[in-house]
Write a protein that holds these residues in place. Sequence first.
Motif, PDB file in Angstrom:
ATOM      1  N   GLY A  26       0.814  -1.218   0.000  1.00 40.72           N
ATOM      2  CA  GLY A  26       0.000   0.000   0.000  1.00 40.72           C
ATOM      3  C   GLY A  26       0.843   1.262   0.000  1.00 40.72           C
ATOM      4  N   GLU A  27       2.097   1.179   0.461  1.00 43.40           N
ATOM      5  CA  GLU A  27       2.959   2.355   0.447  1.00 43.40           C
ATOM      6  C   GLU A  27       3.445   2.631  -0.976  1.00 43.40           C
ATOM      7  OE1 GLU A  27       5.075   3.069   4.634  1.00 43.40           O
ATOM      8  OE2 GLU A  27       5.860   1.321   3.581  1.00 43.40           O
ATOM      9  N   ASN A  28       3.737   3.897  -1.215  1.00 40.08           N
ATOM     10  CA  ASN A  28       4.215   4.330  -2.531  1.00 40.08           C
ATOM     11  C   ASN A  28       5.736   4.139  -2.595  1.00 40.08           C
ATOM     12  OD1 ASN A  28       4.743   5.564  -4.931  1.00 40.08           O
ATOM     13  ND2 ASN A  28       3.677   7.481  -4.458  1.00 40.08           N
ATOM     14  N   PRO A  29       6.207   3.192  -3.417  1.00 42.93           N
ATOM     15  CA  PRO A  29       7.651   2.941  -3.447  1.00 42.93           C
ATOM     16  C   PRO A  29       8.378   4.077  -4.169  1.00 42.93           C
ATOM     17  CG  PRO A  29       6.566   1.632  -5.119  1.00 42.93           C
ATOM     18  CD  PRO A  29       5.482   2.350  -4.373  1.00 42.93           C
ATOM     19  N   VAL A  30       9.451   4.529  -3.600  1.00 42.59           N
ATOM     20  CA  VAL A  30      10.209   5.639  -4.191  1.00 42.59           C
ATOM     21  C   VAL A  30      11.056   5.134  -5.357  1.00 42.59           C
ATOM     22  CG1 VAL A  30      11.963   7.401  -3.716  1.00 42.59           C
ATOM     23  CG2 VAL A  30      10.230   6.856  -1.991  1.00 42.59           C
ATOM     24  N   TRP A  31      11.510   3.904  -5.264  1.00 39.04           N
ATOM     25  CA  TRP A  31      12.434   3.383  -6.268  1.00 39.04           C
ATOM     26  C   TRP A  31      11.856   2.185  -7.006  1.00 39.04           C
ATOM     27  CZ3 TRP A  31      14.195   4.147  -1.129  1.00 39.04           C
ATOM     28  CH2 TRP A  31      14.857   5.353  -0.964  1.00 39.04           C
ATOM     29  N   VAL A  73      17.261  -4.675  -5.346  1.00 34.45           N
ATOM     30  CA  VAL A  73      18.020  -4.143  -6.477  1.00 34.45           C
ATOM     31  C   VAL A  73      17.285  -2.919  -7.005  1.00 34.45           C
ATOM     32  CG1 VAL A  73      18.937  -4.596  -8.793  1.00 34.45           C
ATOM     33  CG2 VAL A  73      18.815  -6.449  -7.125  1.00 34.45           C
ATOM     34  N   ARG A  74      17.932  -1.782  -7.036  1.00 30.44           N
ATOM     35  CA  ARG A  74      17.279  -0.565  -7.530  1.00 30.44           C
ATOM     36  C   ARG A  74      17.614  -0.380  -9.005  1.00 30.44           C
ATOM     37  NH1 ARG A  74      18.656   4.784  -8.360  1.00 30.44           N
ATOM     38  NH2 ARG A  74      20.721   4.580  -7.436  1.00 30.44           N
ATOM     39  N   ALA A  75      16.587  -0.084  -9.810  1.00 27.72           N
ATOM     40  CA  ALA A  75      16.800   0.205 -11.227  1.00 27.72           C
ATOM     41  C   ALA A  75      17.395   1.614 -11.375  1.00 27.72           C
ATOM     42  CB  ALA A  75      15.485   0.103 -11.996  1.00 27.72           C
ATOM     43  N   GLU A  76      18.307   1.741 -12.323  1.00 26.39           N
ATOM     44  CA  GLU A  76      18.939   3.035 -12.579  1.00 26.39           C
ATOM     45  C   GLU A  76      17.933   4.004 -13.204  1.00 26.39           C
ATOM     46  OE1 GLU A  76      21.492   4.998 -11.815  1.00 26.39           O
ATOM     47  OE2 GLU A  76      23.073   4.216 -13.091  1.00 26.39           O
TER      48      GLU A  76
END
Length: 79
Positions: A26-31, A73-76
């Motif tokens: 439910g939270e808005n992911p920043v990444w 893993v964060r996408a660029e």
Amino acid sequence: MAWYSDRVKVKESTNVDKFNKIWKPGENPVWAGIYRCQSCGYEDVINRECTKLPPCSNCEKKNHKNNNWKLLVRAEDAE
Ligand SMILES: [Zn+2]
């Protein structure tokens, strides 16, 4: 466990806070990137259009509730 083969295009981050933050469905992911369920270890891909993290589909199958996510893993972002 996520897998990769290109050591040049996947790099280790020194920003551990970003990867230690606990996210709830439910939270808005920043990444955008791969998130890992903290209950069962299931990994799922969250794209840039996602405004609400879903519940873990693997936990739902097993009737586990209230899973949390961590960024694995964060996408660029575009340059
Ligand atoms: Zn799960």
